[in-house]
Enzyme design. Structure first.
Site, short mmCIF file in Angstrom:
data_model
loop_
_atom_site.label_atom_id
_atom_site.label_comp_id
_atom_site.label_asym_id
_atom_site.label_seq_id
_atom_site.Cartn_x
_atom_site.Cartn_y
_atom_site.Cartn_z
N ASP A 1 6.15 3.21 9.74
CA ASP A 1 6.71 4.24 9.13
C ASP A 1 6.75 3.89 7.54
N PRO B 1 -7.98 15.94 -3.68
CA PRO B 1 -9.14 16.73 -3.08
C PRO B 1 -8.66 18.12 -2.99
N GLY B 2 -9.47 19.06 -3.02
CA GLY B 2 -9.13 20.49 -2.80
C GLY B 2 -9.22 20.59 -1.21
N ARG C 1 2.83 6.32 12.14
CA ARG C 1 3.85 6.36 13.10
C ARG C 1 3.50 6.34 14.72
N TYR D 1 -2.38 19.98 -7.38
CA TYR D 1 -0.89 20.60 -8.06
C TYR D 1 -0.07 19.24 -8.55
N GLY E 1 -4.21 6.49 8.67
CA GLY E 1 -5.68 6.44 8.95
C GLY E 1 -6.09 7.01 10.51
N GLY E 2 -4.94 7.25 11.31
CA GLY E 2 -5.28 7.65 12.59
C GLY E 2 -5.92 9.27 12.73
C1 HXC Z 1 11.16 23.35 6.53
C2 HXC Z 1 11.50 21.50 7.94
C3 HXC Z 1 10.03 21.91 8.29
C4 HXC Z 1 9.26 22.73 7.83
C5 HXC Z 1 10.97 19.95 9.36
N1 HXC Z 1 11.75 20.38 8.56
N2 HXC Z 1 9.76 20.58 9.26
N3 HXC Z 1 11.72 22.21 6.87
N4 HXC Z 1 9.96 23.70 6.86
N5 HXC Z 1 8.19 23.21 8.36
C6 HXC Z 1 13.07 19.66 8.05
C7 HXC Z 1 13.99 19.63 9.23
O1 HXC Z 1 14.82 20.51 9.54
C8 HXC Z 1 14.82 18.25 8.77
O2 HXC Z 1 15.72 18.62 8.02
C9 HXC Z 1 13.93 17.45 8.00
O3 HXC Z 1 12.68 18.28 7.54
C10 HXC Z 1 13.04 16.30 8.73
O4 HXC Z 1 12.69 16.91 9.64
P1 HXC Z 1 12.06 15.88 11.00
O5 HXC Z 1 11.23 16.50 11.98
O6 HXC Z 1 13.05 14.88 11.37
O7 HXC Z 1 10.94 14.98 10.05
P2 HXC Z 1 9.95 13.88 10.54
O8 HXC Z 1 9.94 13.70 11.93
O9 HXC Z 1 10.03 12.65 9.50
O10 HXC Z 1 8.53 14.47 10.32
C11 HXC Z 1 7.60 14.38 9.31
C12 HXC Z 1 7.11 15.87 8.88
C13 HXC Z 1 6.00 16.34 9.80
C14 HXC Z 1 6.73 16.05 7.45
C15 HXC Z 1 8.43 16.91 9.12
O11 HXC Z 1 5.69 17.65 9.27
C16 HXC Z 1 4.74 15.56 9.84
O12 HXC Z 1 4.61 14.70 10.60
N6 HXC Z 1 3.98 15.80 8.88
C17 HXC Z 1 2.65 14.89 8.75
C18 HXC Z 1 1.48 15.87 8.63
C19 HXC Z 1 1.34 16.57 7.37
O13 HXC Z 1 2.36 17.28 7.04
N7 HXC Z 1 0.32 16.68 6.94
C20 HXC Z 1 -0.05 17.44 5.93
C21 HXC Z 1 -0.39 16.78 4.61
S1 HXC Z 1 -1.50 17.71 3.74
P3 HXC Z 1 17.33 18.84 8.66
O14 HXC Z 1 18.22 19.43 7.37
O15 HXC Z 1 17.10 20.01 9.68
O16 HXC Z 1 17.91 17.65 9.35
C22 HXC Z 1 -1.02 17.83 2.02
C23 HXC Z 1 -1.72 18.59 1.12
C24 HXC Z 1 -1.81 19.94 1.27
O17 HXC Z 1 -0.02 17.13 1.65
C25 HXC Z 1 -3.03 20.77 0.52
C26 HXC Z 1 -3.54 21.81 1.33
C27 HXC Z 1 -4.53 22.62 1.02
P1 NAP Z 2 -2.86 14.54 8.25
O1 NAP Z 2 -4.13 14.39 9.21
O2 NAP Z 2 -1.61 15.39 8.59
O3 NAP Z 2 -2.58 13.17 7.66
C1 NAP Z 2 -1.35 12.76 7.48
C2 NAP Z 2 -1.30 11.38 7.99
O4 NAP Z 2 0.06 10.68 7.41
C3 NAP Z 2 -1.04 11.44 9.42
O5 NAP Z 2 -2.02 10.55 9.94
C4 NAP Z 2 0.23 11.03 9.70
O6 NAP Z 2 0.18 10.04 11.04
C5 NAP Z 2 0.62 10.15 8.59
N1 NAP Z 2 2.00 9.94 8.36
C6 NAP Z 2 3.03 10.96 7.95
N2 NAP Z 2 4.39 10.58 7.86
C7 NAP Z 2 4.01 9.33 8.11
C8 NAP Z 2 4.97 8.45 7.83
N3 NAP Z 2 6.35 8.39 7.65
N4 NAP Z 2 4.72 7.06 7.90
C9 NAP Z 2 3.27 6.68 8.30
N5 NAP Z 2 2.51 7.62 8.41
C10 NAP Z 2 2.76 8.96 8.05
O7 NAP Z 2 -3.35 15.58 7.02
P2 NAP Z 2 -4.57 15.24 5.97
O8 NAP Z 2 -5.05 16.62 5.55
O9 NAP Z 2 -5.80 14.44 6.61
O10 NAP Z 2 -3.99 14.66 4.75
C11 NAP Z 2 -4.43 13.26 4.31
C12 NAP Z 2 -4.05 13.19 2.84
O11 NAP Z 2 -4.94 14.15 1.98
C13 NAP Z 2 -2.81 13.62 2.30
O12 NAP Z 2 -2.28 12.53 1.36
C14 NAP Z 2 -2.87 14.79 1.97
O13 NAP Z 2 -1.74 15.11 1.14
C15 NAP Z 2 -4.21 14.79 1.28
N6 NAP Z 2 -4.72 16.29 0.89
C16 NAP Z 2 -5.24 16.91 1.94
C17 NAP Z 2 -6.00 18.13 1.55
C18 NAP Z 2 -6.39 18.91 2.72
O14 NAP Z 2 -7.07 19.92 2.38
N7 NAP Z 2 -6.73 18.29 4.01
C19 NAP Z 2 -5.92 18.60 0.27
C20 NAP Z 2 -5.20 17.81 -0.51
C21 NAP Z 2 -4.55 16.57 -0.19
P3 NAP Z 2 1.67 9.95 12.01
O15 NAP Z 2 1.96 11.33 12.29
O16 NAP Z 2 0.95 9.11 13.13
O17 NAP Z 2 2.70 9.09 11.29
#
Ligand code: HXC
Ligand code: NAP
Length: 290
Positions: free
Chosen positions: A73, A196-197, A47, A155, A23-24
């Protein structure tokens, strides 16, 4: 009346406490803000405490409401039990859970390590069932009704290459949503989901699609409505599903994507590339042949 305005009655969530994971930032922050505007107390959990605190200050100043930031987490059950305890201490009880936290990478699957696959599945699926189970147990023990809302993607049911861990996990979240909608209805716990799209956020867009990719695969261009979503449009839907107005909606996944996934699904949808002139020519040819 505009699509960028709040839709619900101004006290629609008054007296409720809603917990939003992730939620941040991004969509979680926008939905949380609107819940507060509608009178809810908010708990935001992810986190990064610094980000949560900044958002909490911003939202309480903007809405005059109460918000509790708690670092956690979602992959750790102990960590989420602490969030639930802190929220219950502060607000007495929790009424709604929005499972929104996610992680995602865009990558050919064979390039991912098994740890990378674990990371995404653990945040999305394990994180969602951790919170659902811990809070569900509390609601059932205390005979308290509850509302669960899970954020998935389209998806989750179509599948998608290049985001395979995310697709796998979101499909699991959808199955969880539908399964518990039936099993826990007897406890007055509803479960729904939103798919969501494209909605612009820093997490999903800047981090997931580097700028040259966003330009190349502009999500607005391939959308039937030729635009991306407005955060308020999603917040309106989420607030409705969290509120008692949706008391008879249970086990549903509501898509809000401008028709994006159906466009990809229909076998002949790509024919919108055919110009009016070409359709005229085809019609003339058909008439000439009859
Ligand atoms: C491939 C990757 C990678 C990348 C990390 N890894 N990033 N592999 N491509 N881009 C690998 C690392 O090498 C490591 O494997 C393992 O994943 C864990 O990486 P960490 O950095 O230790 O992970 P962590 O600190 O837990 O970080 C979480 C995270 C980060 C998922 C990696 O991206 C994050 O904080 N994401 C939150 C924001 C986010 O993703 N939002 C998107 C939501 S949108 P090894 O083997 O090297 O140890 C969504 C819908 C999309 O979901 C729809 C779009 C329209
Ligand atoms: P975002 O801002 O990156 O949101 C992801 C959130 O998840 C961050 O606030 C992150 O905060 C938190 N998070 C990640 N790993 C976590 C962990 N291990 N523990 C606790 N919190 C964690 O992306 P967003 O676009 O708003 O996405 C929100 C939701 O919408 C997701 O479920 C995504 O799949 C969905 N969605 C988004 C889209 C789009 O177009 N934006 C489309 C389809 C679906 P910290 O880094 O502080 O942990």
């Amino acid at each position: 009346m505009k699509n960028t305005q709040g839709m619900l009655h101004q006290d629609a969530l008054k007296g409720k406490t809603i917990l939003v994971t992730g939620g941040g930032t991004g969509l979680g922050k926008s939905m949380g803000r609107y819940f507060m505007e509608l009178g809810a107390n908010l708990v935001i959990a992810s986190r990064k405490m610094e980000v949560l605190e900044q958002t909490a200050n911003e939202l309480s100043q903007a809405t005059g409401g109460q918000v509790l930031p708690v670092a956690c987490d979602v992959r750790s059950y102990e960590s989420i039990e602490k969030v639930i305890a802190a929220a219950t201490d502060r607000f007495g009880s929790i009424d709604g859970l929005l499972n929104n936290a996610a992680g995602n990478f865009i990558s050919p699957t064979e390039r991912l390590s098994h740890r990378a696959f674990d990371t995404v599945v653990d945040i999305v699926l394990r994180g969602t069932y951790n919170f659902t189970l811990a809070l569900g147990k509390q609601w059932i023990a205390q005979k308290q009704p509850g509302t669960i809302l899970n954020i998935v993607t389209t998806y989750a049911w179509t599948g998608s290459g290049y985001v395979v861990p995310s697709a796998t996990a979101k499909a699991g979240v959808l199955a969880l949503t539908r399964s518990l909608a039936v099993e826990w209805a007897k406890y007055k716990i509803r479960s729904n989901a939103i798919a969501p799209g494209p909605f612009p956020t820093e997490g999903a867009w800047s981090r997931l699609l580097p700028s040259n990719l966003v330009e190349k695969f502009d999500p607005a261009k391939k959308n039937p409505l030729k635009r991306v979503g407005e955060h308020q449009e999603l917040a309106n839907l989420a607030a409705y599903l969290m509120s008692d107005y949706s008391a008879f909606v249970n086990g549903e996944v509501i898509t809000i994507d401008g028709g994006e996934w159906l466009k990809g699904a229909g076998e002949f949808n790509h024919l919108d590339m055919v110009s009016q002139e070409m359709w005229d020519q085809l019609e003339q040819a058909r008439k000439g042949n009859t």
